[in-house]
Design a protein around this motif. Structure first.
Motif, PDB file in Angstrom:
ATOM      1  N   CYS A 147       0.829  -1.210   0.000  1.00 65.76           N
ATOM      2  CA  CYS A 147       0.000   0.000   0.000  1.00 65.76           C
ATOM      3  C   CYS A 147       0.857   1.250   0.000  1.00 65.76           C
ATOM      4  O   CYS A 147       1.827   1.352   0.754  1.00 65.76           O
ATOM      5  N   GLU A 148       0.448   2.199  -0.825  1.00 62.82           N
ATOM      6  CA  GLU A 148       1.109   3.502  -0.839  1.00 62.82           C
ATOM      7  C   GLU A 148       0.996   4.177   0.525  1.00 62.82           C
ATOM      8  O   GLU A 148       0.087   3.902   1.301  1.00 62.82           O
ATOM      9  N   LYS A 149       1.907   5.092   0.790  1.00 58.61           N
ATOM     10  CA  LYS A 149       1.936   5.787   2.082  1.00 58.61           C
ATOM     11  C   LYS A 149       0.943   6.951   2.095  1.00 58.61           C
ATOM     12  O   LYS A 149       0.611   7.472   1.034  1.00 58.61           O
ATOM     13  N   PRO A 150       0.501   7.337   3.293  1.00 58.66           N
ATOM     14  CA  PRO A 150       0.556   6.563   4.524  1.00 58.66           C
ATOM     15  C   PRO A 150      -0.549   5.516   4.535  1.00 58.66           C
ATOM     16  O   PRO A 150      -1.670   5.774   4.098  1.00 58.66           O
TER      17      PRO A 150
ATOM     18  N   VAL B 280       2.487  -4.407   3.707  1.00 59.92           N
ATOM     19  CA  VAL B 280       3.780  -3.729   3.597  1.00 59.92           C
ATOM     20  C   VAL B 280       3.550  -2.313   3.070  1.00 59.92           C
ATOM     21  O   VAL B 280       2.897  -2.139   2.036  1.00 59.92           O
ATOM     22  N   PRO B 281       4.064  -1.300   3.765  1.00 58.16           N
ATOM     23  CA  PRO B 281       3.895   0.080   3.306  1.00 58.16           C
ATOM     24  C   PRO B 281       4.934   0.454   2.247  1.00 58.16           C
ATOM     25  O   PRO B 281       6.054  -0.076   2.254  1.00 58.16           O
ATOM     26  N   CYS B 282       4.581   1.360   1.370  1.00 60.51           N
ATOM     27  CA  CYS B 282       5.527   1.842   0.355  1.00 60.51           C
ATOM     28  C   CYS B 282       6.390   2.944   0.958  1.00 60.51           C
ATOM     29  O   CYS B 282       6.179   4.140   0.701  1.00 60.51           O
ATOM     30  N   HIS B 283       7.361   2.531   1.748  1.00 61.62           N
ATOM     31  CA  HIS B 283       8.322   3.448   2.356  1.00 61.62           C
ATOM     32  C   HIS B 283       9.633   3.343   1.569  1.00 61.62           C
ATOM     33  O   HIS B 283      10.675   2.990   2.107  1.00 61.62           O
ATOM     34  N   GLN B 284       9.548   3.674   0.302  1.00 59.02           N
ATOM     35  CA  GLN B 284      10.652   3.421  -0.621  1.00 59.02           C
ATOM     36  C   GLN B 284      11.823   4.373  -0.463  1.00 59.02           C
ATOM     37  O   GLN B 284      12.919   4.101  -0.973  1.00 59.02           O
ATOM     38  N   TYR B 285      11.661   5.493   0.262  1.00 55.88           N
ATOM     39  CA  TYR B 285      12.790   6.410   0.415  1.00 55.88           C
ATOM     40  C   TYR B 285      13.938   5.766   1.200  1.00 55.88           C
ATOM     41  O   TYR B 285      15.061   6.261   1.159  1.00 55.88           O
ATOM     42  N   ARG B 286      13.670   4.694   1.904  1.00 57.24           N
ATOM     43  CA  ARG B 286      14.748   3.966   2.585  1.00 57.24           C
ATOM     44  C   ARG B 286      15.788   3.455   1.586  1.00 57.24           C
ATOM     45  O   ARG B 286      16.941   3.221   1.957  1.00 57.24           O
ATOM     46  N   TYR B 287      15.376   3.251   0.339  1.00 54.37           N
ATOM     47  CA  TYR B 287      16.247   2.644  -0.659  1.00 54.37           C
ATOM     48  C   TYR B 287      16.830   3.684  -1.613  1.00 54.37           C
ATOM     49  O   TYR B 287      17.471   3.336  -2.592  1.00 54.37           O
ATOM     50  N   ASN B 288      16.632   4.959  -1.280  1.00 57.33           N
ATOM     51  CA  ASN B 288      17.265   6.066  -1.978  1.00 57.33           C
ATOM     52  C   ASN B 288      18.772   5.967  -1.742  1.00 57.33           C
ATOM     53  O   ASN B 288      19.222   5.913  -0.593  1.00 57.33           O
ATOM     54  N   PRO B 289      19.596   5.927  -2.786  1.00 59.67           N
ATOM     55  CA  PRO B 289      21.034   5.693  -2.581  1.00 59.67           C
ATOM     56  C   PRO B 289      21.736   6.796  -1.790  1.00 59.67           C
ATOM     57  O   PRO B 289      22.672   6.514  -1.031  1.00 59.67           O
ATOM     58  N   ALA B 290      21.282   8.042  -1.933  1.00 52.81           N
ATOM     59  CA  ALA B 290      21.900   9.120  -1.164  1.00 52.81           C
ATOM     60  C   ALA B 290      21.569   8.965   0.317  1.00 52.81           C
ATOM     61  O   ALA B 290      22.440   9.139   1.186  1.00 52.81           O
ATOM     62  N   TRP B 291      20.301   8.621   0.615  1.00 51.78           N
ATOM     63  CA  TRP B 291      19.922   8.423   2.017  1.00 51.78           C
ATOM     64  C   TRP B 291      20.682   7.248   2.623  1.00 51.78           C
ATOM     65  O   TRP B 291      21.127   7.307   3.773  1.00 51.78           O
TER      66      TRP B 291
ATOM     67  N   GLU C 248      13.390  -2.572  -5.229  1.00 53.68           N
ATOM     68  CA  GLU C 248      13.964  -3.176  -4.024  1.00 53.68           C
ATOM     69  C   GLU C 248      12.894  -3.409  -2.967  1.00 53.68           C
ATOM     70  O   GLU C 248      12.875  -4.444  -2.290  1.00 53.68           O
ATOM     71  N   LEU C 249      11.993  -2.454  -2.821  1.00 56.96           N
ATOM     72  CA  LEU C 249      10.878  -2.610  -1.885  1.00 56.96           C
ATOM     73  C   LEU C 249      10.012  -3.808  -2.271  1.00 56.96           C
ATOM     74  O   LEU C 249       9.585  -4.585  -1.406  1.00 56.96           O
ATOM     75  N   PHE C 250       9.741  -3.979  -3.562  1.00 54.41           N
ATOM     76  CA  PHE C 250       8.894  -5.090  -4.008  1.00 54.41           C
ATOM     77  C   PHE C 250       9.547  -6.435  -3.717  1.00 54.41           C
ATOM     78  O   PHE C 250       8.852  -7.412  -3.402  1.00 54.41           O
ATOM     79  N   ALA C 251      10.862  -6.508  -3.828  1.00 49.50           N
ATOM     80  CA  ALA C 251      11.556  -7.751  -3.486  1.00 49.50           C
ATOM     81  C   ALA C 251      11.387  -8.066  -2.002  1.00 49.50           C
ATOM     82  O   ALA C 251      11.230  -9.231  -1.605  1.00 49.50           O
ATOM     83  N   ILE C 252      11.394  -7.039  -1.158  1.00 55.39           N
ATOM     84  CA  ILE C 252      11.173  -7.226   0.274  1.00 55.39           C
ATOM     85  C   ILE C 252       9.740  -7.681   0.536  1.00 55.39           C
ATOM     86  O   ILE C 252       9.483  -8.520   1.412  1.00 55.39           O
ATOM     87  N   PHE C 253       8.793  -7.155  -0.231  1.00 54.37           N
ATOM     88  CA  PHE C 253       7.394  -7.582  -0.118  1.00 54.37           C
ATOM     89  C   PHE C 253       7.271  -9.068  -0.452  1.00 54.37           C
ATOM     90  O   PHE C 253       6.595  -9.828   0.262  1.00 54.37           O
ATOM     91  N   ALA C 254       7.923  -9.516  -1.521  1.00 51.61           N
ATOM     92  CA  ALA C 254       7.882 -10.937  -1.885  1.00 51.61           C
ATOM     93  C   ALA C 254       8.467 -11.796  -0.773  1.00 51.61           C
ATOM     94  O   ALA C 254       7.918 -12.859  -0.431  1.00 51.61           O
ATOM     95  N   ASP C 255       9.553 -11.347  -0.174  1.00 48.69           N
ATOM     96  CA  ASP C 255      10.175 -12.087   0.921  1.00 48.69           C
ATOM     97  C   ASP C 255       9.235 -12.165   2.128  1.00 48.69           C
ATOM     98  O   ASP C 255       9.140 -13.216   2.788  1.00 48.69           O
TER      99      ASP C 255
END
Length: 349
Positions: A98-101, A124-135, A294-301
């Motif tokens: 699900c998209e945030k929030p 699983v929430p779409c908190h994809q900014y965790r996978y931002n390479p700069a962050w 990357e988030l979607f792979a975590i969702f599958a896991d």
């Protein structure tokens, strides 16, 4: 022989901007996602939505259910629909991305957790900014102690208006309370709040101000200013849809230096040295789908393991903090304690 990876069949619900420009490219163009998640259907209740190539489109939930077995749904609709759609999907036996929030209060988070437990499905929430390479680099520098112990964080997000998504005219849905539930604090703020709680946990208290500075046609805030008190640390956030152009800035100050991320450049100053990395290409909006992949792979896991507790806790932390921020905004200048997410939560009527 090694166990074969399970392939999950799913439907995307809502075909707005984030679905078309971020979610769908992640499903279609990344082998590690295509190997695990097979998108077979799209649903959008608008009869005028543009169809997609190679993906069947339906306009109702009954039509979605009639199209055969599904394992998951990916909810990409406006915020006001998230709670009802997520609980409906869980009741059908679907896992939920699900998209945030996902939830905007502790009560909503509790309802979703109860529905997920009853269905024995993950959310699983779409908190994809965790996978931002700069962050990720910034966070690694902090964890390595490159600036010592950090004590001050500053976040600024400037936009001239709310994202119009696929709308061509009129007030964007993010500027409408009936669809977005809140304004820039709920929208951009959600990402910053989970990023901060990843580093420092929930703050002791928050102070907040929200208002409309530029967009009287919105009935939600276009600007928010927050002060999060962690006791021996503080974070100051300025979020606005009343800015001049598009700008992002993050700064962490420690006892041995500082890290600053402005635009596409990430700079570290400490121990008499300066290091600068350029993430401009990776931070272009056209590259966002890599974070979703990357988030979607975590969702599958998570579906493989049937383990959703950490994701429900993530949803609850964000909802708790959003609720506290809006309570604080209703009484500017007054610190509002942040309740522990283990406290009893009243169910939504």
């Amino acid at each position: 022989m090694p166990e074969l990876e399970r392939v999950y069949r799913g439907a995307i619900v809502g075909l707005g901007g984030v679905a078309r420009h971020a979610h769908l490219p992640a499903y279609l163009h990344y082998p590690e996602v295509r190997r695990r998640l097979r998108l077979v259907l799209a649903m959008d209740e608008s009869p005028t939505v543009s169809p997609l190539e190679a993906l069947a489109l339906v306009h109702s939930r009954s039509a979605l259910l009639a199209r055969g077995p599904l394992d998951f749904v990916d909810i990409c609709t406006p915020t006001a629909t998230h709670l009802e759609l997520a609980t409906w999907a869980l009741a059908q036996g679907f896992h939920v991305l699900c998209e945030k929030p996902v939830a905007t209060s502790r009560a909503e988070a509790s309802v979703i957790a109860a529905a997920a437990a009853a269905a024995q499905r993950v959310v699983v929430p779409c908190h994809q900014y965790r996978y931002n390479p700069a962050w990720r680099t910034l966070r690694r520098w902090l964890e390595e102690g490159r600036i010592g112990r950090w004590h001050l964080a500053q976040f600024e997000v400037h936009r001239p208006a709310a994202d119009a998504a696929t709308a061509v005219s009129g007030t964007p849905w993010r500027g409408q309370r009936c669809r977005g539930l809140g304004g820039v604090l709920l929208d951009h703020g959600t990402h910053l709040l989970y990023q901060l709680t990843d580093l420092a946990g929930l703050p002791r208290s928050v102070r907040a101000w929200t208002g409309r500075l530029r967009h009287p046609e919105y009935d939600v805030e276009d600007t928010a200013h927050l002060l999060l008190d962690f006791g021996d640390r503080a974070a100051v956030l300025l979020l606005t849809w009343a800015g001049h152009g598009r700008q992002n800035r993050i700064r962490f100050v420690g006892d041995r230096g500082a890290i600053e991320w402005s635009g596409g450049l990430l700079a570290l100053e400490g121990d008499g040295r300066r290091e600068v990395l350029d993430f401009t290409a990776q931070l272009d909006k056209s590259a966002y789908h890599a974070w979703f992949a990357e988030l979607f792979a975590i969702f599958a896991d998570a579906m493989d393991r049937g383990e959703g507790a950490s994701h429900l806790a993530d949803i609850a932390r964000v909802a708790t903090l959003l609720e506290a921020c809006y309570r604080a905004a209703a009484q500017p200048g007054v610190p509002v304690p942040t309740p522990a997410i283990t406290e009893p939560v009243q169910e939504v009527a």
